[in-house]
Design an enzyme around this catalytic site. Structure first.
Site, PDB file in Angstrom:
ATOM      1  N   GLN A 109       0.850  -1.184   0.000  1.00 16.72           N
ATOM      2  CA  GLN A 109       0.000   0.000   0.000  1.00 16.72           C
ATOM      3  C   GLN A 109       0.890   1.239   0.000  1.00 16.72           C
ATOM      4  O   GLN A 109       1.743   1.382   0.864  1.00 16.72           O
ATOM      5  CB  GLN A 109      -0.865  -0.058   1.263  1.00 16.72           C
ATOM      6  CG  GLN A 109      -1.801   1.087   1.459  1.00 16.72           C
ATOM      7  CD  GLN A 109      -2.545   0.957   2.794  1.00 16.72           C
ATOM      8  OE1 GLN A 109      -2.908  -0.147   3.198  1.00 16.72           O
ATOM      9  NE2 GLN A 109      -2.734   2.065   3.464  1.00 16.72           N
ATOM     10  N   GLY A 110       0.719   2.117  -0.977  1.00 12.55           N
ATOM     11  CA  GLY A 110       1.532   3.330  -1.058  1.00 12.55           C
ATOM     12  C   GLY A 110       0.684   4.577  -0.866  1.00 12.55           C
ATOM     13  O   GLY A 110       0.056   5.062  -1.817  1.00 12.55           O
ATOM     14  N   SER A 132       1.541   7.254   2.146  1.00 12.33           N
ATOM     15  CA  SER A 132       2.371   8.351   2.676  1.00 12.33           C
ATOM     16  C   SER A 132       3.516   8.706   1.740  1.00 12.33           C
ATOM     17  O   SER A 132       3.963   7.889   0.945  1.00 12.33           O
ATOM     18  CB  SER A 132       2.985   7.940   4.016  1.00 12.33           C
ATOM     19  OG  SER A 132       1.996   7.677   4.960  1.00 12.33           O
ATOM     20  N   SER A 173       4.290  -1.298   3.963  1.00 14.35           N
ATOM     21  CA  SER A 173       4.518  -2.508   4.751  1.00 14.35           C
ATOM     22  C   SER A 173       4.851  -3.679   3.843  1.00 14.35           C
ATOM     23  O   SER A 173       4.184  -3.872   2.827  1.00 14.35           O
ATOM     24  CB  SER A 173       3.277  -2.849   5.577  1.00 14.35           C
ATOM     25  OG  SER A 173       3.074  -1.872   6.555  1.00 14.35           O
ATOM     26  N   GLU A 212      -8.804  -0.895   8.070  1.00 10.39           N
ATOM     27  CA  GLU A 212      -7.546  -0.869   8.811  1.00 10.39           C
ATOM     28  C   GLU A 212      -7.833  -0.727  10.302  1.00 10.39           C
ATOM     29  O   GLU A 212      -7.234  -1.391  11.134  1.00 10.39           O
ATOM     30  CB  GLU A 212      -6.653   0.271   8.319  1.00 10.39           C
ATOM     31  CG  GLU A 212      -5.364   0.358   9.110  1.00 10.39           C
ATOM     32  CD  GLU A 212      -4.294   1.201   8.448  1.00 10.39           C
ATOM     33  OE1 GLU A 212      -4.253   1.251   7.210  1.00 10.39           O
ATOM     34  OE2 GLU A 212      -3.501   1.797   9.183  1.00 10.39           O
ATOM     35  N   SER A 231      -1.235   9.363  13.054  1.00 12.03           N
ATOM     36  CA  SER A 231      -0.634   9.388  14.384  1.00 12.03           C
ATOM     37  C   SER A 231      -1.697   9.566  15.469  1.00 12.03           C
ATOM     38  O   SER A 231      -2.832   9.983  15.195  1.00 12.03           O
ATOM     39  CB  SER A 231       0.365  10.539  14.474  1.00 12.03           C
ATOM     40  OG  SER A 231      -0.334  11.758  14.509  1.00 12.03           O
ATOM     41  N   GLU A 257      -1.876  11.785  17.600  1.00 15.30           N
ATOM     42  CA  GLU A 257      -2.283  13.196  17.681  1.00 15.30           C
ATOM     43  C   GLU A 257      -3.364  13.497  16.637  1.00 15.30           C
ATOM     44  O   GLU A 257      -4.341  14.196  16.915  1.00 15.30           O
ATOM     45  CB  GLU A 257      -1.070  14.119  17.472  1.00 15.30           C
ATOM     46  CG  GLU A 257      -0.055  14.092  18.610  1.00 15.30           C
ATOM     47  CD  GLU A 257       0.776  12.821  18.659  1.00 15.30           C
ATOM     48  OE1 GLU A 257       0.985  12.190  17.608  1.00 15.30           O
ATOM     49  OE2 GLU A 257       1.208  12.444  19.766  1.00 15.30           O
TER      50      GLU A 257
END
Lengths: 380, 368
Positions: free
Chosen positions: A125-126, A128, A160, A243, A360, A362
């Site tokens: 999976q691409g 980011s 991954s 996910e 993240s 955050e």
């Protein structure tokens, strides 16, 4: 013959019986430190599960499945962990990529998905990019239409199992640079196509768990578009539900199994008991949430920003289990030989990434604050 | 009581920091950690010659500069900041043990080589299974037993081995090349340091100090080493916060530096608070080690716990602030966390240390 696709309990019972049989013994308690070895090792197990049918439930017949829904997939991962079998990298990637591919690219899925489900190939999976992490909508990897083809140029990071991937699901910009999330599309690339370079990224554990992918004028047929041009963000959001839910469930199953290992390794003291009890609660909190989310997905509901809670519960449970392991193992966690210690260390390092990958902690808190609590938005 | 560093301490810190910036930058650290030895001998020789790092706490009559534990603690602080690869742990352990034993002959035999960096003397105090024993006629001794977590044990010239005798525990010197000594490297989470297990089978040994002196020596090792490791963790926390802050100022997402987001601001401000506590606890413990030895046991535990919590927080938040890149091998973040993890886990980890501290509180309570 019971219709296992329609009878989840019968599926679980039959599956459990199969997983404890000697057929699976070559994989029981198996662990491979090297990522490429691990993928090769589990491919056989994934293939066997397919051949025996157990690995095909949860997916429609058009793509090689035997019916049922995402709950079957959740049961499969639960029982795999309970039978001391490894979580396959193939299965980890299926948790995120399977359903969006089947929904948005039924024809491509009919052709390629069976090979993925059988463990013959693994997909990456691409999403980011170096400059588009938390701010995913800033991504710059570009696909330009040229006749019947798209030409892809740019870079992706944090794929991954990227070094083992045969195909890549890539989120690209087809609109203007300023179009943010509106100008995105998703394409299905072959990792061995001319112009694709994949390099391993070694994590703190020393494992090449991830990869970066470079695309230099990669030509891809327009039929390899997943969904339609401009639909990329929608598909990415659809994917994220799985996910959060299915991957989270899979991790929780493994956490329960590792907690069992930890209890076996621990010396029985009052403080250890208290610690382990707290850890167990953390994992159960995740499971309680996750089971509801999986059921909602199975019923065809859309899981929106509330799934950020699943992700935060997942990272809390991961930290809880592996921090307890570090504490209970004491000095030998830091210094000592042997595969089991190596595995605890690798698990611990991987748990550090749970507050980073897939958005993240955050960012997740921001989503909950903005979209669930409806607090006034900060001037970003 | 004066809770601040003297001007000469400040000067020492600056000298060491400058020197390490020159000879032990991250590239040098990575080269050293990938080597079999674990450090660069030429760099270690310069550290010994030009700065005298290895002999700081060794008395002048044995080739050192006669400083206190404060001086060595400042070096540990800087070593943490720089991830220094050098036989610093073995040097500290053996210096503490030999100073505590107070044996002139053995000190004259071993300490000058430690101070000059020509000799690695490793303390083998932790039993791996059955406790080690020594037998002998009072002059000739031999030791049998297995030891683990021997810092720099993989290349030591001499081991200082704790062993029991029929007249109490004692410390013995055993040459690594002697018959009946074999050592095996241990896997460690921290690539910047080396540990080994060492097996002794009827190995010829020389008594250090007196029989029955071991509890005093291990007590001293516990107090001083906890203090020095606390200082290293304070250094790690301090440096890592600098790295985080620097990144938060330069990394942009959503069109602005991530350090402008309150989530990041509060995270790093929290680290700053823990760091302040750590620096104070470090200073208190170092001062106590030199000036108030009777209170060191509890003060060292306080410093160890405070500094180790600060280092853990700083290292964890450093990874978090960096995002994915912070979790990769190529970034320094994991090296700091790994080093801090060894320091934290060494004496049993936080839980064991808190229980020891609680035992001190019991002993000090009015009813006791």
């Amino acid at each position: 013959m019971t219709d296992l696709g329609g009878d989840l309990e019968a599926y679980r019972t039959g599956l459990r019986e199969f997983l404890v049989s000697a057929d699976l013994d070559p994989w029981r308690n198996g662990y491979r430190e090297d990522v490429a070895d691990a993928i090769e090792f589990t491919a056989g197990m994934v293939g066997l599960l397919y051949d025996e049918g157990w690995g095909r439930y949860g997916y429609p017949s058009e793509v090689g499945g035997l019916g049922g829904d995402v709950r079957h997939v959740a049961v499969l991962y639960d029982e795999i962990a309970a039978a001391d079998l490894p979580v396959a990298g193939q299965h980890e990637l299926l948790t995120t990529l399977a359903y969006p591919m089947i929904r948005y690219a039924p024809e491509l899925s009919a052709t390629y998905f069976p090979g993925f489900l059988r463990g013959e190939e693994i997909w990456g999976q691409g999403f980011s990019e170096p400059e588009a992490g938390s701010d995913l909508a800033a991504l710059r990897c570009r696909a330009r239409l040229d006749g019947d083809n798209y030409v892809v140029s740019g870079q992706k990071i944090w794929t991954s199992y990227g070094i083992a991937a045969k195909r890549l699901v890539v989120l690209v910009r087809t609109g203007t640079p300023e179009s943010r999330h509106r100008g995105l599309s998703m394409v299905f690339l072959d990792a061995d196509a001319p112009g694709v370079t994949v390099r391993p990224i070694y994590l703190a554990s020393g494992r090449a768990e991830l990869a970066e992918c470079f695309f230099d004028g990669v030509v891809v047929g327009a039929e390899r578009m997943i969904g339609t041009e401009g639909q990329g963000w929608e598909i990415a959001m659809y994917l994220l539900q799985f996910e959060r839910a299915v991957y989270g469930w899979q991790r929780a199953a493994m956490l329960l199994r590792r907690l069992r290992d930890l209890i076996a390794a621990a010396t029985d003291t009052p403080s250890t008991r208290e610690r382990l009890g707290t850890v167990y609660l953390d994992v159960l909190s995740l499971r309680a949430r996750s089971v509801a989310t999986v059921r909602r997905l199975a019923a065809g509901h859309t899981v929106g920003p509330e799934a950020s809670a699943d992700k935060l519960l997942l990272s809390a449970a991961e930290h809880s289990v592996y921090d307890a392991a570090r504490s209970i193992l004491g000095p030998s966690f830091a210094i000592g030989n042997g595969e089991e210690l190596a595995r605890w260390r690798e698990n611990w390092w991987y748990s550090r990434t749970t507050t980073i990958y897939g958005g993240s902690a955050e960012v997740q808190r921001g989503i909950l604050a903005d979209h669930i609590l409806k607090l006034p938005k900060a001037a970003r | 009581v004066q809770f601040r560093y003297d001007p000469e301490h400040v000067a020492l810190r600056e000298t060491v920091r400058r020197f390490l910036a020159d000879v032990a930058d991250e590239t040098a650290v990575r080269t050293a950690m990938d080597s079999d030895l674990g450090w660069d001998p030429a760099t270690v020789a310069r550290l010994a010659d030009e700065v005298g790092i290895l002999g700081l706490a060794i008395p002048e009559r044995y080739g050192g500069s006669g400083g206190g534990w404060i001086e060595l603690g400042l070096v540990f602080h800087e070593a943490g900041r720089a991830l220094l690869c050098a036989p610093l742990l073995s040097t500290a352990f053996s210096t503490v043990a030999l100073r505590s034993a107070g044996d002139d002959v053995r000190s004259a035999e071993l300490l000058p080589g430690i101070a000059s960096g020509e000799r690695v003397v490793a303390v083998a105090a932790i039993d791996n299974g059955t406790p080690a024993t020594a037998t002998g006629d009072g002059i000739e001794w031999e030791v049998t037993g297995n030891k683990t977590w021997v810092a720099d044990g993989h290349v030591a010239d001499t081991y200082l081995v704790a062993a029991g005798t029929d007249r109490g525990g004692a410390l013995f010197a055993i040459d690594a090349a002697a018959a009946g000594v074999s050592c095996k490297a241990l896997t460690t989470i921290d690539p910047t340091r080396r540990f080994a297990t060492v097996a002794f089978s009827h190995a010829p040994a020389r008594l250090i100090g007196e029989l029955g002196q071991l509890p005093q020596i291990t007590g001293e090792l516990h107090g001083i080493m906890l203090t020095l490791l606390a200082a290293e963790q304070a250094g790690i926390a301090e440096r890592v916060l600098e790295i985080s802050v620097e990144y938060a100022k330069t990394r942009e997402q959503f069109g602005r530096p991530i350090g402008s987001f309150q989530a990041i601001k509060h995270k790093l401000a929290s680290v700053q608070i823990e760091l302040e506590a750590a620096i104070s606890a470090e200073m208190f413990a170092l001062w106590t080690a030199d000036n108030d030895r009777d209170n060191l046991d509890s003060v060292a535990l306080i410093a160890s716990h405070t500094c180790s919590e600060a280092a853990q927080l700083a290292c964890s938040e450093n990874i978090q602030v960096h995002g994915g890149i912070g979790a990769t091998w190529e970034h320094s973040a994991h090296l700091y966390l790994k080093r801090a993890t060894i320091d934290r886990q060494w004496f049993g980890g936080p839980q064991a240390q808190l229980e020891m501290l609680a035992a001190h509180l019991d002993a000090a309570s009015p009813s006791g």
